[in-house]
Design an enzyme around this catalytic site. Structure first.
Site, PDB file in Angstrom:
ATOM      1  CG  HIS A 138      51.844  79.501  79.074  1.00 42.46           C
ATOM      2  ND1 HIS A 138      53.275  79.940  78.811  1.00 42.46           N
ATOM      3  CD2 HIS A 138      51.437  78.566  78.177  1.00 42.46           C
ATOM      4  CE1 HIS A 138      53.554  78.958  77.945  1.00 42.46           C
ATOM      5  NE2 HIS A 138      52.583  78.349  77.241  1.00 42.46           N
ATOM      6  CG  HIS A 185      54.557  83.425  84.375  1.00 45.48           C
ATOM      7  ND1 HIS A 185      55.646  82.970  83.186  1.00 45.48           N
ATOM      8  CD2 HIS A 185      55.436  84.284  84.821  1.00 45.48           C
ATOM      9  CE1 HIS A 185      56.483  83.340  83.340  1.00 45.48           C
ATOM     10  NE2 HIS A 185      56.522  84.401  84.156  1.00 45.48           N
ATOM     11  CD  GLU A 200      54.976  87.113  88.095  1.00 47.46           C
ATOM     12  OE1 GLU A 200      54.540  85.792  87.885  1.00 47.46           O
ATOM     13  OE2 GLU A 200      56.016  87.349  88.110  1.00 47.46           O
TER      14      GLU A 200
END
Length: 599
Positions: free
Chosen positions: A396, A393, A390
């Site tokens: 990103h 993510h 996570e």
């Protein structure tokens, strides 16, 4: 005594996410909601005028962006509040109210995209050349690609109105499998346990082989009782895909699904061909599993039970942060400092509470923290991997927001799992480097083997099934229960191999995979893990150039099409190389696990 799950008011505030970064208090959220209600009708002032001038088009796009930014922030807050406690009436009401409002906003603004498509080509090119639209050139160019596939306003309206009817198969599948189908119960250690869609895989992870076998046969007996209805729903799903592709002038349903990401079918075909070429490696894995579990023959219900005992640890959340940051050290100071600050300054809702959504996810909106929901357990070591995943993510999103404007920052699903899986690869590498105990090394290796098997091999088999059944429909062939079973059985034979005992009931698996009722998605899991493994290898074994290329991937967001973004980072998904690298890693880990077992 069974421990009770605490409510949110019973846990320290420091263990929850800090949503005041979105709205400092509920009144501020309400003010923004009222502001959106008052503002959105004004978007209609540009209707029928978008072809007047570049300036008018710019003003409309900027106004729509201002609405989108407010709506995104509101939706982010409402969804996170709902996730932290879906039983709270305020959270339910807030979410429902916002959903209704956003539907109205979309309806009023629905003229914009079709009207942009109607601008004559020569005029559109002149608009794009105007500096006033400089920040919109990328998104407008992407939108314009849809012109050959956009119908008249009346036809588009008819399609919108008929969508719930055309897509009714999805509701049929959901209602049948989640409500009507009853799987009974099983006796485990003198206790009766319900068998369901969610508990099925829990049974398949049990050491008791007879229990696994009984769960498998009882589970598929219920699917056998409903096989004709499910086959009808699946055939309707395929026909709906083909209908949609034809009416929008796409050569095939598969090409229609790839269009938004500008992906050539070669990416899809290359994936299948490369995995097919390497199936003997998968067959070798099943032979190793058979040996380790000491089985006379191996069945599908033997493929989920761990080959290596789960490692028992007690890793606090703060310890997990330290481990993840150490593993991600190759990504440089900016990445580490930002992530470390975020994880320790309440980006994360850490632990299970009453009413909280299960599992884990990362969620972001432009200019705001990329929040993470966890249900972290100190005695579940895999939760450390979940945190790394996570965090990938979140970072990103953080890099994309920092380096792209609002309309270009959102990255597509094709790229979404790359950064998260990349972080898991770095974590595995770090832990293996520092693992002294054989049991821990075996656990880490087995875990990575299973990730690749489930994500690359299995999802590619699913992708091949979707390709074949859609081609049957497009070529005028029948889509009956027997056709589905025969196509799927040929894939089972190929992927499991000649030494695998395939039960006839497994032919019905094709009827129970939810993704098959929303086709051409699963291949992205397979390409994602392949790209992540290649990128991790480049960063771990390269220098500053490889690191900057990867950080460039994170920064790109949705500015470029995904194939171009990955190619700039050093991975060409049009070639077999990334998939071959994943296969080589899979084979290497099998050899290592066999050696550890012998030692």
């Amino acid at each position: 005594m069974t421990p009770t799950i605490p409510t949110r008011c019973e846990i320290p505030e420091s263990d929850t996410w800090d949503l005041t970064k979105l709205f400092s208090k509920e009144e501020e959220y309400r003010d923004a909601l009222v502001g959106l209600k008052e503002l959105y009708p004004k978007i209609a002032q540009y209707k029928t005028r978008l072809g007047e001038s570049a300036k008018t088009l710019f003003e409309c796009l900027e106004f729509e962006k201002s609405l989108d930014q407010i709506a995104e922030r509101l939706a982010h807050y409402a969804s996170l509040k709902y996730a932290e406690d879906s039983s709270d009436n305020d959270n339910l009401s807030r979410r429902a109210e916002l959903t209704n409002l956003l539907t109205k906003v979309s309806e009023v603004a629905s003229y914009i995209n079709p009207e942009i498509q109607q601008i004559p080509d020569e005029t559109f090119e002149r608009f794009l050349a105007d500096p006033i639209l400089g920040d919109w050139k990328t998104s407008l160019t992407k939108l314009r690609r849809y012109k050959p596939h956009t119908l008249s306003e009346r036809e588009e309206r008819l399609l919108t109105l008929s969508a719930p009817i055309i897509q009714g198969h999805s509701d049929t599948f959901s209602q049948l499998t989640n409500v009507d189908m009853k799987f009974g119960s099983l006796i485990e250690e003198d206790q009766e346990r319900a068998l369901s869609l969610s508990s099925y895989f829990s049974f398949l992870h049990k050491k008791d082989r007879d229990l696994r076998r009984r769960a498998f046969h009882q589970f598929y007996a219920e699917f056998d009782d409903h096989k004709y209805t499910l086959a009808s729903a699946l055939s309707s799903s395929v026909r709906a895909d083909v209908f949609s592709a034809k009416i929008r002038n796409h050569p095939s349903a598969r090409e229609a699904s790839l269009f938004s990401d500008n992906l050539p079918v070669a990416v899809y075909d290359n994936l299948i061909a490369t995995v097919r070429k390497n199936l003997p490696v998968l067959h070798d894995y099943y032979q190793l599993r058979k040996e380790i579990l000491e089985l006379d023959e191996i069945h599908q219900y033997d493929t989920f039970v761990p080959m290596v005992p789960v490692v028992r640890t007690n890793t606090t959340f703060d310890d997990a942060i330290d481990i993840v940051l150490k593993a991600l050290k190759p990504l440089g100071e900016e990445y580490l400092q930002t992530l470390g600050y975020g994880l320790r300054s309440r980006w994360v809702d850490r632990y299970e509470t009453k009413g909280k959504r299960s599992g884990a996810f990362a969620s972001s909106s432009y200019g705001n923290p990329p929040y993470i929901l966890m249900n972290y357990k100190a005695d579940v070591f895999s939760d450390v991997f979940t945190l790394a995943h996570e965090s990938g993510h979140s970072m990103h999103s953080w890099f994309a927001q920092k380096h792209q404007i609002f309309q270009d920052y959102g990255y597509p699903i094709f790229l979404a799992e790359v950064a998260s899986t990349f972080n898991e690869e770095l974590l595995t590498h770090f832990l293996l480097e520092h693992a002294d105990e054989v049991q821990m090394r075996a656990y880490l290796i087995d875990r990575q083997i299973e990730d690749i098997r489930q994500t690359l091999f299995r999802q590619t088999m699913f992708a091949e099934f979707e390709k074949e059944v859609h081609e049957i429909e497009e070529n005028g062939g029948p889509l009956t229960l027997e056709v589905f079973k025969n196509v799927y059985r040929s894939l089972l034979d190929a992927y499991f191999g000649p030494r695998f005992a395939i039960d006839d009931q497994l032919n019905l698996e094709c009827l129970r995979i939810p993704h098959f009722y929303s086709a051409f998605y699963v291949y992205k899991y397979a390409t994602g893990i392949s790209a992540a493994i290649s990128l991790a290898d480049r960063v771990l074994n390269g220098g500053s150039e490889e690191l900057e290329a990867y950080l460039g991937f994170l920064k790109a967001g949705g500015y470029r099409f995904p194939i171009d973004t990955l190619r700039a980072a050093g991975v060409d998904m049009l070639s077999p190389e990334p998939i071959e690298k994943a296969m080589n890693l899979f084979q290497r880990r099998i050899v290592q696990l066999r050696e550890l077992r012998l030692n």
